[in-house]
Design an enzyme around this catalytic site. Sequence first.
Site, PDB file in Angstrom:
ATOM      1  N   CYS A 129      -8.613   6.342  10.164  1.00 30.75           N
ATOM      2  CA  CYS A 129      -8.900   5.054   9.507  1.00 30.75           C
ATOM      3  C   CYS A 129      -7.937   3.961   9.956  1.00 30.75           C
ATOM      4  CB  CYS A 129      -8.883   5.174   7.978  1.00 30.75           C
ATOM      5  SG  CYS A 129     -10.073   6.333   7.350  1.00 30.75           S
ATOM      6  N   GLN A 167       1.003   6.291   1.226  1.00 28.15           N
ATOM      7  CA  GLN A 167       1.811   7.278   1.951  1.00 28.15           C
ATOM      8  C   GLN A 167       3.272   7.279   1.519  1.00 28.15           C
ATOM      9  OE1 GLN A 167       0.623   9.614   3.823  1.00 28.15           O
ATOM     10  NE2 GLN A 167      -1.424   8.823   4.150  1.00 28.15           N
ATOM     11  N   LYS A 226      -2.658  12.035  -3.320  1.00 31.22           N
ATOM     12  CA  LYS A 226      -1.617  12.202  -2.300  1.00 31.22           C
ATOM     13  C   LYS A 226      -0.264  12.520  -2.941  1.00 31.22           C
ATOM     14  CE  LYS A 226      -3.802   8.945   0.834  1.00 31.22           C
ATOM     15  NZ  LYS A 226      -4.493   9.558   1.960  1.00 31.22           N
ATOM     16  N   ASP A 286       0.876  -1.164   0.000  1.00 31.62           N
ATOM     17  CA  ASP A 286       0.000   0.000   0.000  1.00 31.62           C
ATOM     18  C   ASP A 286       0.921   1.224   0.000  1.00 31.62           C
ATOM     19  OD1 ASP A 286      -1.483   2.199   0.653  1.00 31.62           O
ATOM     20  OD2 ASP A 286      -2.450   1.326   2.417  1.00 31.62           O
TER      21      ASP A 286
HETATM   22  N1  PMP Z   1      -3.680   3.571   2.717  1.00 28.48           N
HETATM   23  C1  PMP Z   1      -3.083   4.546   3.398  1.00 28.48           C
HETATM   24  C2  PMP Z   1      -1.802   4.254   4.125  1.00 28.48           C
HETATM   25  C3  PMP Z   1      -3.650   5.817   3.433  1.00 28.48           C
HETATM   26  O1  PMP Z   1      -3.067   6.788   4.131  1.00 28.48           O
HETATM   27  C4  PMP Z   1      -4.856   6.056   2.720  1.00 28.48           C
HETATM   28  C5  PMP Z   1      -5.501   7.428   2.720  1.00 28.48           C
HETATM   29  N2  PMP Z   1      -5.605   8.028   3.971  1.00 28.48           N
HETATM   30  C6  PMP Z   1      -5.433   5.007   2.022  1.00 28.48           C
HETATM   31  C7  PMP Z   1      -4.807   3.783   2.034  1.00 28.48           C
HETATM   32  C8  PMP Z   1      -6.706   5.185   1.264  1.00 28.48           C
HETATM   33  O2  PMP Z   1      -6.503   6.006   0.150  1.00 28.48           O
HETATM   34  P1  PMP Z   1      -7.744   6.533  -0.716  1.00 28.48           P
HETATM   35  O3  PMP Z   1      -8.651   7.231   0.237  1.00 28.48           O
HETATM   36  O4  PMP Z   1      -7.123   7.453  -1.710  1.00 28.48           O
HETATM   37  O5  PMP Z   1      -8.380   5.346  -1.337  1.00 28.48           O
END
Ligand code: PMP
Length: 574
Positions: free
Chosen positions: A530, A368, A391, A365
């Site tokens: 989250c 970040q 991001k 993932d």
């Molecule tokens: N993984 C990580 C580590 C994140 O920081 C985020 C966004 N906060 C996501 C996944 C999800 O990304 P998105 O909302 O663009 O789908």
Amino acid sequence: MLITTEEIFEEFEDLDPRDQSQYLLELGYDLPRFSADQQKAEDLVQGCQSQVWLTAVASDDSTDPVISIKADSDAEIVRGLITILLASYDGMKASEILQFSIVDVFNRLKLKQYISPQRHNGLQGMVDRIREISAMYCNAQTSPVAPASNCNIAVKAKRPPVLQQSFDVQKIRSQFPVLNQILEDGQTPVYLDSGASAQKPQLVIDKEREVEEQYFANAYRGKYSFGARIDEELEASRKKIAEFIGSATSEQICFTGGTTMTLNMVAFGWGRRHLKPGDEILITEMEHHANFVPWQQLASQTGATLRFMPLTPDGRIDLEQLETVLSNKTKIVAVTGMSNVLGTMTPIAELSKRAHDVGAIIVVDGAQSVPHIATDVVADDIDFLVFSGHKVYGPTGVGVLYGKAERLEETDPILFGGHMISEVSKDHSSWAKAPAKFEAGTLPIVQAIALGAAIDWINEVGIDAIHQHEQQLLKAATEQLNQISGMKIFGPSIEHKGAIISFRIDRIHPEDLAAMLDRKAVLTRHGHHCTMPLHTLLGVTATTRASFAAYNTLQDVQSLVDGINFARDVLKLS
Ligand code: PMP
């Protein structure tokens, strides 16, 4: 020194408000003027309405030299402001300048009442420059090239190499319209929530507009000129993304809707085909829900077991204990490249090797990590990498799926419809090859093209230069926040993390803090970000998070500290 800050304070306090602004003007009368030779273009401070030349000279070649500052302007009132700055920083060492809260001086003189917001920005520009020179000088002590004595640090040759060639934070900042506005209350926003979404440079906004205004059409459909141009632009963007993350081919780059959607595509497209009861999926407790819930769901649908890599007490993956959970039952290792709360950078190459040794695949993932550190999917032997456009200074609504060619081949699509097919008959359909196989329906065309522009922008600044700059901000923020009483910063020490700081302060709820910081136009995030399992592990329900990007300055760090002190005052905790 011509005058001291104490003398300025005394004079100022004795004057009635009408005379205070006159006094500001008069303060500049005795400031020595730069000769024409001294008014060098490279010493001009950006962001000022008037012209301001500023140089800083190290008094000796010690590890933390006294910095002597000289400055001049073509505007008299600015010369007054310069006098205040020179008096404030007089005789200070580089490290003292970095720790000094100049905002306290400004507040005591109520400067905001006497100068326009634009002028205040200019003043901030000078402070940023002084702090950056001081920071760079401190930084230069640890660089292999020792600075010469009595050097003019503002001169390019004395700066650390990467920053010297490609990093001018004021120039970078000036490319982000949202950061350069004056809010209704006269403040400029201090944006510290790039971990949620980064702001966009003008170049990206212009690209979106160019597509909409000049040649918008659907993609991979029309053979007319607009359609052909769109196809070309999309493929150019795909190629830039491939090169940026080190993918061997553009065909391995699929445009998606974002990280969340893409992780679901991998979990259900690859995972449902390959997992059976008894198999194991390995993640960590610090994953974002986007890299947590899909695997939990996949496990419950396939009979596989979800297991967790052990973490060290400071929130790193405990590689020494990995064997306790990694075995030939492991089929998928899914891990964040950088924690969106702790900032922990994960050792992807090592994890990838260990996963492959037991026959598992690795899913990263990169939401970040991709914006902050150079990514190389081939060197790190990554099976799937996913990230979001918003991001990496790009638009929302677009994301990226990278896969090794054989992995994409063995992944089922989870969205079916137009464009992703090879043939369709009444009783059977077959799929196109990647990337089309994973791009059903109409793509986020404008966003995907503008994502290419965002990658151009990052390349122009340099991802390594961005990383280096952000690490300086992280260091300064960590040091300054740690001086606040009742402060607890979560996560490992700065060598193991990227530019994210999550913290709590005794007796201030993160929500209250975020609201009070907002009153000072310091924009941070609060809550569980989250990552509920991680917050359970940390034993808290919420944290405050400040996250940095290329456009943040040491002044932003200072504004965060000032904002927290303001909140502590309001809550009578000081
Ligand atoms: N993984 C990580 C580590 C994140 O920081 C985020 C966004 N906060 C996501 C996944 C999800 O990304 P998105 O909302 O663009 O789908």
